[in-house]
Design an enzyme around this catalytic site. Structure first.
Site, short mmCIF file in Angstrom:
data_model
loop_
_atom_site.label_atom_id
_atom_site.label_comp_id
_atom_site.label_asym_id
_atom_site.label_seq_id
_atom_site.Cartn_x
_atom_site.Cartn_y
_atom_site.Cartn_z
N GLY A 1 18.93 -8.35 -24.16
CA GLY A 1 20.31 -7.90 -24.40
C GLY A 1 20.54 -7.62 -25.86
N TYR B 1 9.84 -4.61 -15.79
CA TYR B 1 10.49 -4.08 -16.99
C TYR B 1 11.11 -5.13 -17.91
CZ TYR B 1 13.87 -1.52 -19.85
OH TYR B 1 14.59 -1.05 -20.90
N THR C 1 6.81 -1.13 -22.48
CA THR C 1 6.68 -1.92 -21.26
C THR C 1 5.51 -1.49 -20.38
OG1 THR C 1 9.08 -1.79 -21.31
CG2 THR C 1 8.12 -2.92 -19.45
N ASP D 1 4.99 5.40 -17.10
CA ASP D 1 6.25 4.72 -17.44
C ASP D 1 6.54 3.68 -16.36
OD1 ASP D 1 8.46 4.05 -18.92
OD2 ASP D 1 9.36 6.05 -18.88
N ASP D 2 7.48 2.75 -16.67
CA ASP D 2 7.75 1.66 -15.72
C ASP D 2 8.68 2.07 -14.60
OD1 ASP D 2 10.49 1.14 -16.95
OD2 ASP D 2 9.16 0.79 -18.64
N ASN E 1 22.86 -16.15 -17.41
CA ASN E 1 22.26 -14.84 -17.14
C ASN E 1 22.38 -14.59 -15.66
OD1 ASN E 1 20.62 -12.52 -17.07
ND2 ASN E 1 18.79 -13.77 -16.71
N GLY E 2 22.84 -13.40 -15.29
CA GLY E 2 22.96 -13.07 -13.87
C GLY E 2 24.24 -12.31 -13.62
N CYS F 1 20.67 -10.90 -19.36
CA CYS F 1 20.99 -11.53 -20.64
C CYS F 1 19.89 -12.54 -20.92
CB CYS F 1 22.31 -12.29 -20.57
SG CYS F 1 23.74 -11.24 -20.26
#
Ligand code: SF4
Length: 471
Positions: A28, A249, A293, A355-356, A100-101, A2
């Protein structure tokens, strides 16, 4: 994952919170929210992007020089509107919080809080849990003082297990920011004159003219009181394990996390990846990033290998990031909506896509087919991170092994399933070397290595997995 922003300013902060949230939108897209304080808390939150949730008319009541904003990506909980942040507790004083977490003892702690402390939690969000633990501990350490707040926070750190970077405002007392003892998720603060702000990433502060001071340290509490004085205390000195996937990412490339540039880390990932690609002795005409990314890694890979770099896939900027859409159907349907091939560049070429990461493999398969359909004679895939194999319990929506194609398949099997002519992954050593930028650092690499920095109780683990599978 988030994103949050908290601002303690001199004038109305809602417009600045709005701008910051736009700069955190990549963290998010599921729900957005904002609370401001002007003798009362003014709250607006709802499902969707920042631009969809907030309308001009909302700003007439989002008054006040202190506020907190949030963009949500659900991990615990089912992503219902009720789970959107910030959360508010009336007792004691009035506290609002966003985080966030992922609190990994969410279920057991929620039950304990409701049973023993007679608190009622109205959502399945771990942010509401953190808020109630904080409120409960502050209530146990009255009268309010900075020392008593730090004492309360010592208990908060004991009770909460997992990853949590948070900002809260305590009415008439001040704004508090804190980070879990292992510092898994990012949090940074800045100042502008005598204004204070704290956010998940520095880009959210820079966008509104704040000067970055530094990251909040693992186990540290930073408190900005009503007299605009900053108090700091590092309450726990444990090993720092920042999430390495932030660099691969999640974070914006123009962010600096824990002193390291995300952009530089991604360039390094491309350089390291070139060593593995070179070993394969492939004949490649073009290096093409899967936007956005992986672009820095693709640029560096092309430079190292001396192969032409081209933008062979164009992104529709108005479609959300596929990885963080909550259900598989939306993800599958969105690939062709999101990406369009540049046929003139791809036709007849031996293309290496960069790609990541590969999560379930469906997106990679679709992109490879898209490039073949555009006329590429060969489609190779290079991934700037190692195989994702193990669940993340610290804030990313991949909490069961079933989420990963690499959990039970070897690279050659994956290559066949996704339909690539070759598949090259980054090594774990290459990943760590790239992100640490020459410094001696620890990271959380659990989704690649199963080395979990924080252990999880088996009953909590079963509840998390059950919740995700039945979402
Ligand atoms: S398990 Fe992976 S995604 Fe989760 S915190 Fe650790 S490195 Fe980040």
């Amino acid at each position: 994952m988030c994103g949050f922003i908290g601002i303690f300013g001199n004038t109305d902060v809602a417009a600045d919170i709005y701008v910051s949230l736009l700069n955190l939108q990549h963290r998010g897209q599921d729900a957005s929210g904002m609370v401001t304080f002007s003798n009362r808390f003014n709250l607006k939150k709802g499902d969707g992007l920042v631009r969809d949730v907030f309308k001009e008319k909302n700003f007439s009541y989002l008054k006040g020089n202190i506020g907190i904003g949030h963009v949500r990506y659900p991990t615990i909980g089912r992503g219902e509107t009720n789970d959107a942040q910030p959360f508010l507790s009336n007792v004691p004083y009035g506290i609002v919080l966003a985080h966030n977490g992922n609190v990994i003892n969410f279920y057991s702690l929620k039950e304990e809080l409701e049973r023993e402390r007679l608190r009622v939690l109205n959502s399945m969000s771990d942010s509401e849990l953190i808020l109630n633990v904080l409120a409960d501990e502050i209530s146990s350490q009255l009268p309010f003082s900075v020392d008593n707040l730090f004492r309360a926070m010592e208990e908060v750190f004991v009770k909460l297990k997992g990853s949590y970077s948070a900002v809260a405002f305590i009415k008439d007392k001040g704004m508090i920011a804190f980070r879990d003892p292992n510092g898994i998720k990012p949090i940074i603060y800045g100042i502008k004159g005598d204004n204070f702000a704290v956010a998940s990433e520095g880009v959210a502060l820079q966008a509104i003219g704040f000067e970055i001071v530094r990251d909040v340290l693992p186990g540290e509490v930073v408190f900005f009181d009503m007299d605009r004085k900053i108090h700091y205390k590092r309450l726990r000195e444990e090993k720092h394990y920042p999430c390495i996937f932030e660099y691969v990412y999640f974070a914006r490339p123009d962010s600096i996390l824990d002193g390291k540039s995300v952009y530089e880390a991604r360039l390094n990932l491309g350089k390291e990846l070139s060593k593995r690609v070179r070993e394969r002795l492939l004949d490649i005409d073009l290096i093409v990033p899967v936007p956005d990314t992986s672009r820095p890694a693709a640029v560096a890979l092309a430079e190292e290998l001396g192969i032409k770099y081209r933008e062979g896939l164009m992104k529709n900027r108005y479609i959300g990031r596929t990885f963080i859409m909550p259900c598989q159907k939306e993800r599958e349907e969105s690939v062709r909506l999101k990406l369009s091939p540049v046929k003139e560049e791809l036709f007849g070429k031996k293309v290496m896509l960069v790609d990541d990461s590969i999560v379930r493999g469906n997106t990679s398969k679709e992109i490879i087919q898209l490039v073949r359909d555009a006329g590429a004679s060969e489609v190779h895939l290079a991934i700037s991170s190692p195989p994702l194999r193990y669940p993340c319990y610290y804030g990313i929506d991949m909490q069961t092994r079933g989420d990963f194609i690499a959990s039970d398949k070897k690279e050659e099997e994956i290559r066949k399933i996704i339909g690539a002519d070759s598949l090259t992954y980054q090594s774990v050593d290459g990943l760590v070397k790239s992100v640490s930028c020459g410094l001696d650092m620890n990271f959380c690499t659990a989704c690649f290595t199963a080395n979990y920095p924080i252990s999880i109780d088996s009953s909590d683990l079963k509840r998390i997995e059950y919740d995700r599978v039945n979402k």
